[in-house]
Structure formats: structure tokens, C-alpha cells
Enzyme design. Sequence first.
Site, mmCIF file in Angstrom:
data_model
loop_
_atom_site.group_PDB
_atom_site.id
_atom_site.type_symbol
_atom_site.label_atom_id
_atom_site.label_comp_id
_atom_site.label_asym_id
_atom_site.label_seq_id
_atom_site.Cartn_x
_atom_site.Cartn_y
_atom_site.Cartn_z
ATOM 1 N N THR A 46 0.710 -1.350 0.047
ATOM 2 C CA THR A 46 -0.077 -0.119 0.084
ATOM 3 C C THR A 46 0.768 1.138 0.003
ATOM 4 O O THR A 46 0.285 2.169 -0.448
ATOM 5 C CB THR A 46 -0.825 -0.096 1.223
ATOM 6 N N LYS A 47 2.004 1.246 0.238
ATOM 7 C CA LYS A 47 2.915 2.153 0.289
ATOM 8 C C LYS A 47 3.304 3.007 -1.005
ATOM 9 O O LYS A 47 3.523 4.089 -1.046
ATOM 10 C CB LYS A 47 4.339 2.027 1.191
ATOM 11 N N ASP A 48 2.811 2.244 -1.838
ATOM 12 C CA ASP A 48 3.149 2.867 -3.561
ATOM 13 C C ASP A 48 2.241 4.004 -3.404
ATOM 14 O O ASP A 48 2.582 5.168 -4.006
ATOM 15 C CB ASP A 48 2.648 1.825 -4.461
ATOM 16 N N THR A 76 7.705 1.240 2.525
ATOM 17 C CA THR A 76 7.621 2.554 1.961
ATOM 18 C C THR A 76 9.108 2.900 1.151
ATOM 19 O O THR A 76 8.967 3.550 0.341
ATOM 20 C CB THR A 76 7.588 3.575 3.172
#
Length: 345
Positions: A47-49, A79
Amino acid sequence: MKRHLSIHQNILELIGETPMIKLNKITQDLDGEFIAKFEGYNPGHSTKDRIALYIISQAEKQGILKPGDTIIETTSGNTGFSLAMVSISKGYNCILAVSSKSSNDKIDMLKAMGAKVYVCPAHVSADDPRSYYQVAKRLHSETANSVYINQYFNQLNIDAHYQTTGPEIWKQTNGEITHLVAASGTGGTISGTAKYLKEKNPNIKILGVDAFGSILKKFHETGEFDANEIYPYRIEGLGKNLIPTATDFDVIDKFEKVSDEASAHRAREIALTEGIFAGYTSGAVMQAVMQYAEKGEFDKNSKVIAIFPDHGSRYMSKVYSDDWMREQGFFDAVKQEQAAVEFIK
């Protein structure tokens, strides 16, 4: 030049619009419908994209970043990988201060993506000069033309998920979501997603996931920072020993703490029951779903969305390694390694 709609112009165009996958076997004894929002489908496998692309894009719009500049960040690994990926695509250098708790897989991936990596001891206080927070700040002060992303204290971390993850979930469920279960580390994912969903329907329950050894749950309940809550734990990207301003505690209804061991086994169970190769933090989220269910949080009308934030490939030397699981004491008479490999001589 004609643009072919089926051809992406770069890897960054693949970020977001991740799939929702119904969980069938692992939740078969629970009341309600359970769906995973699988962020491992992002090109950087987490999800850090979303925040990496959003924060860097905003810095460009404000004229803070120009080609050849350096991006610096504190990260448990995911991240960092996302920032390295975005940096390569956009022409920036990348320096990362990484917790020693991060798996070797993650550190090797960061190096493979061209990042300069500083591995810092995990079990020191946030204000210790050796902590990855302080090391990142020092590197920023020493590096000309650098930008410190500072995800723990950056409002844009929340905004990224308010603009993307929240709307996606609302649209993908036709607004029928009743509960969101999400891990809280920096707090950006749960806070931004919750803010959007609560605006659409304030009755949606936002259920956070914290780790034993972290201060978030008690702080949410009491407003007190209790240093006695802090002790070492193994789950990456979950919980904190400080209070991130990127966490909006007001939009979170409650927290549930999960253990290292239960979360590790749950990640393996997701793979074996659903065929979803999810990460350690995803295992923690699934474990929290089970614990919330045991406490009667859901009923037959519940539509529960669990954000699986990471991919299992980041944890091959950890939760998916029998040797690592054995070293942690996570195998016992009931849960043992699977003898799935046979060597022919």
C-alpha cells in the site's frame, strides 16, 4: 504520437485500483461477509506505493523537488521500496534509514532498486541518535538538495489514502461496507481511508490493528503515552513507540492488539486457505479480524473489508521460513513446519 490505451507509460501508472477478494475458507465459521483489499497487487507490492507517488508528486507541484535531487526517508522496508521505485522512474536519488527489524528480503530489494540503505537498531528509543528516525533527519541535514518524506508526521500520508484507497473501497462495495479493519503504523492508511468512508457513512466502524509492544491502543483509549507499553516485537509496519501525527485517532473506533506468533501463523493460513500470498502485516490484520469476531463485533449482515497491506514475497526469510519460525519458538506440538519438500538422492 498516438497513445496506446493498453500500454502503460511507466510502472507508476499501475499504482492503485487494487482488487477486492472475497475470503471464503478462512472465515467460514464467522458471521458476515469478509473481503480483502489486497494491496500486494500494487507494482511495489504494498500500500505504500500510494503515498510514495502522492507525496513526491505534491512536492513536484510545489517546486520542492527537481530532477537529480535526493529523497530521504525512515522506513521498515515497504515505504522505502515504493520511494525507490518512484525515484527511479522520476529521476531522483534515494537514501533510506531502515529498521534492523526489516527482513533481509526487504533490505536486498531496496539495494536492488538503487537505494542507499542505512540499517539502524530497532529496539532503541525514537530520540536515540541511532534510531532510524534520527538517522534520517541527520542524513537530510547533511545532504544538499534533499527532501525528507517524514511519513509519520506528514499530512499528505493521510491525504493519499483519502484520495485513493477510501474512494476505491466505497466504489468497489457499492457503499455497502459496514466495517473496515486496517493496521496502524504511521496511521496514514487507516486514517485517510476512514476519513473518506466516515464522510460517506458515519456508521461504518473503523477497527484498528495494533501490536503488543506498541503504545497506539492505550493512547487511543486514554490519551496517555505510556512508555511501559513499549517492548520489542517482530511484526513490521505495525504499531509504534511514538505518536505519529499522521494518525487521526478521532476517526478510529477501536484498536485490537495482536501477537507476533499468531500473526505469523495467520499469514501462512491465508496462503494455504485462500491462495493469497500475503505479508506478515496482512497476517496481523487477519488475526485481528478473528479476534474482533470472537468479541462479537460482526453479525450476519456485516460486510467487512480487511486491508491486506503487503505481499508475502517480502517475508521469505521470516514468516515463510520454517527455520525463522522455529528460531522464534513459533512451532509447537500443534503448529509445526510442513514437510512439503522431499529431496531425492
